[in-house]
Design a protein around this motif. Structure first.
Motif, PDB file in Angstrom:
ATOM      1  N   SER A 158      35.181  29.150  30.588  1.00  0.00           N
ATOM      2  CA  SER A 158      36.526  29.353  30.073  1.00  0.00           C
ATOM      3  C   SER A 158      37.274  28.032  29.996  1.00  0.00           C
ATOM      4  N   THR A 159      38.573  28.071  30.117  1.00  0.00           N
ATOM      5  CA  THR A 159      39.405  26.881  29.932  1.00  0.00           C
ATOM      6  C   THR A 159      39.449  26.032  31.199  1.00  0.00           C
ATOM      7  N   ASP A 160      39.998  24.843  31.079  1.00  0.00           N
ATOM      8  CA  ASP A 160      40.136  23.951  32.230  1.00  0.00           C
ATOM      9  C   ASP A 160      41.044  24.536  33.307  1.00  0.00           C
ATOM     10  N   ASP A 161      41.995  25.365  32.903  1.00  0.00           N
ATOM     11  CA  ASP A 161      42.939  25.959  33.844  1.00  0.00           C
ATOM     12  C   ASP A 161      42.451  27.279  34.431  1.00  0.00           C
ATOM     13  N   SER A 162      41.325  27.762  33.975  1.00  0.00           N
ATOM     14  CA  SER A 162      40.872  29.090  34.372  1.00  0.00           C
ATOM     15  C   SER A 162      40.479  29.202  35.843  1.00  0.00           C
ATOM     16  N   GLY A 163      39.833  28.191  36.387  1.00  0.00           N
ATOM     17  CA  GLY A 163      39.430  28.253  37.798  1.00  0.00           C
ATOM     18  C   GLY A 163      40.609  28.500  38.727  1.00  0.00           C
ATOM     19  N   PRO A 164      41.638  27.648  38.671  1.00  0.00           N
ATOM     20  CA  PRO A 164      42.800  27.865  39.529  1.00  0.00           C
ATOM     21  C   PRO A 164      43.541  29.173  39.215  1.00  0.00           C
ATOM     22  N   PHE A 165      43.615  29.545  37.945  1.00  0.00           N
ATOM     23  CA  PHE A 165      44.288  30.783  37.560  1.00  0.00           C
ATOM     24  C   PHE A 165      43.562  31.993  38.145  1.00  0.00           C
ATOM     25  N   VAL A 166      42.258  32.061  37.942  1.00  0.00           N
ATOM     26  CA  VAL A 166      41.454  33.173  38.463  1.00  0.00           C
ATOM     27  C   VAL A 166      41.555  33.214  39.981  1.00  0.00           C
ATOM     28  N   ASN A 167      41.498  32.063  40.621  1.00  0.00           N
ATOM     29  CA  ASN A 167      41.608  31.991  42.073  1.00  0.00           C
ATOM     30  C   ASN A 167      42.936  32.572  42.546  1.00  0.00           C
ATOM     31  N   GLY A 168      44.024  32.139  41.942  1.00  0.00           N
ATOM     32  CA  GLY A 168      45.343  32.606  42.365  1.00  0.00           C
ATOM     33  C   GLY A 168      45.537  34.105  42.173  1.00  0.00           C
ATOM     34  N   VAL A 169      45.118  34.607  41.031  1.00  0.00           N
ATOM     35  CA  VAL A 169      45.283  36.040  40.767  1.00  0.00           C
ATOM     36  C   VAL A 169      44.416  36.848  41.728  1.00  0.00           C
ATOM     37  N   LEU A 170      43.149  36.465  41.878  1.00  0.00           N
ATOM     38  CA  LEU A 170      42.257  37.235  42.750  1.00  0.00           C
ATOM     39  C   LEU A 170      42.683  37.178  44.211  1.00  0.00           C
ATOM     40  N   ASP A 171      43.199  36.046  44.645  1.00  0.00           N
ATOM     41  CA  ASP A 171      43.685  35.950  46.021  1.00  0.00           C
ATOM     42  C   ASP A 171      44.830  36.940  46.239  1.00  0.00           C
ATOM     43  N   ALA A 172      45.748  37.005  45.288  1.00  0.00           N
ATOM     44  CA  ALA A 172      46.876  37.941  45.393  1.00  0.00           C
ATOM     45  C   ALA A 172      46.400  39.391  45.305  1.00  0.00           C
ATOM     46  N   VAL A 173      45.455  39.667  44.418  1.00  0.00           N
ATOM     47  CA  VAL A 173      44.900  41.017  44.286  1.00  0.00           C
ATOM     48  C   VAL A 173      44.234  41.433  45.598  1.00  0.00           C
ATOM     49  N   LEU A 174      43.458  40.538  46.163  1.00  0.00           N
ATOM     50  CA  LEU A 174      42.760  40.829  47.418  1.00  0.00           C
ATOM     51  C   LEU A 174      43.746  41.164  48.530  1.00  0.00           C
ATOM     52  N   MET A 175      44.791  40.370  48.679  1.00  0.00           N
ATOM     53  CA  MET A 175      45.771  40.626  49.734  1.00  0.00           C
ATOM     54  C   MET A 175      46.481  41.956  49.497  1.00  0.00           C
ATOM     55  N   ASP A 176      46.805  42.248  48.251  1.00  0.00           N
ATOM     56  CA  ASP A 176      47.479  43.497  47.920  1.00  0.00           C
ATOM     57  C   ASP A 176      46.577  44.695  48.246  1.00  0.00           C
ATOM     58  N   LEU A 177      45.324  44.639  47.846  1.00  0.00           N
ATOM     59  CA  LEU A 177      44.400  45.734  48.131  1.00  0.00           C
ATOM     60  C   LEU A 177      44.226  45.922  49.635  1.00  0.00           C
ATOM     61  N   HIS A 178      44.178  44.816  50.360  1.00  0.00           N
ATOM     62  CA  HIS A 178      44.056  44.895  51.823  1.00  0.00           C
ATOM     63  C   HIS A 178      45.299  45.558  52.424  1.00  0.00           C
ATOM     64  N   GLU A 179      46.473  45.107  52.012  1.00  0.00           N
ATOM     65  CA  GLU A 179      47.720  45.658  52.549  1.00  0.00           C
ATOM     66  C   GLU A 179      47.883  47.137  52.221  1.00  0.00           C
ATOM     67  N   GLN A 180      47.352  47.575  51.093  1.00  0.00           N
ATOM     68  CA  GLN A 180      47.427  48.982  50.695  1.00  0.00           C
ATOM     69  C   GLN A 180      46.336  49.826  51.358  1.00  0.00           C
ATOM     70  N   GLY A 181      45.432  49.182  52.086  1.00  0.00           N
ATOM     71  CA  GLY A 181      44.338  49.915  52.717  1.00  0.00           C
ATOM     72  C   GLY A 181      43.264  50.357  51.729  1.00  0.00           C
ATOM     73  N   ARG A 182      43.184  49.688  50.602  1.00  0.00           N
ATOM     74  CA  ARG A 182      42.217  50.052  49.570  1.00  0.00           C
ATOM     75  C   ARG A 182      40.963  49.193  49.611  1.00  0.00           C
ATOM     76  N   LEU A 183      40.895  48.278  50.549  1.00  0.00           N
ATOM     77  CA  LEU A 183      39.756  47.374  50.661  1.00  0.00           C
ATOM     78  C   LEU A 183      38.857  47.883  51.783  1.00  0.00           C
ATOM     79  N   HIS A 184      37.701  48.390  51.432  1.00  0.00           N
ATOM     80  CA  HIS A 184      36.770  48.960  52.405  1.00  0.00           C
ATOM     81  C   HIS A 184      35.465  48.184  52.350  1.00  0.00           C
ATOM     82  N   LYS A 185      35.209  47.396  53.366  1.00  0.00           N
ATOM     83  CA  LYS A 185      34.018  46.569  53.405  1.00  0.00           C
ATOM     84  C   LYS A 185      33.169  46.949  54.613  1.00  0.00           C
TER      85      LYS A 185
END
Length: 160
Positions: A115-142
């Protein structure tokens, strides 16, 4: 022997093709996944499962991604980045044995390559926030290996 990163690259391509051209899921699985990994049944099975699961949870993934793609409409995110965000979110939600850090790292590396030069940091930031949100909602089952790194996620959530 194929690797899971190769499987994820192929799944990203399959998701991209499905979004752009539509068509039969079976045709995409056959042409983009099964033929690529015909000599490696474990990788083929993982890739096919990841592709189908990502399509199954696409609406749910899009909702949580949109909540954290600050100032971005989901349709304006590049198709490659959108596919990677959906795929990693599907791994968070449905693949209990995959550590979240692995899902994020793999998505970042594929974004950097495709993808683009900015994609790595963008994907990282969004996924980090998604992960924390799913964890806080109790939707992350590992479970099993998927628990690797979960302590750090819990600590980070508790410190916020």
């Amino acid at each position: 022997m194929s690797t899971r990163r190769e499987a994820r690259k192929r799944v990203m391509q399959a998701l991209y093709a499905h979004e752009r051209a539509g068509g039969s899921v079976e045709h995409i699985v056959h042409t983009l996944i099964n033929t690529e990994f015909e000599d490696d049944p474990k990788t083929r099975e993982f890739a096919e499962d990841l592709f189908r699961t990502t399509l199954e949870v696409e609406e749910e993934a899009d909702e949580v991604i949109q909540d954290h793609a600050t100032n971005w409409d989901l349709r304006r995110i590049t198709a490659v980045d959108r596919a990677l965000l959906r795929m990693a979110t599907a791994e968070f939600l449905e693949f209990e044995e995959i550590p979240p850090k692995v899902s994020i790292d793999e998505a970042i590396e594929i974004a950097k390559a495709y993808s683009t030069d900015d994609s790595g940091p963008f994907v990282n930031g969004v996924l980090d926030a998604v992960l924390m949100d799913l964890h806080e909602q109790g939707r992350l089952h590992k479970t099993g290996r998927g628990l690797i790194g979960m302590e750090a996620i819990r600590e980070r959530a508790n410190s916020q």
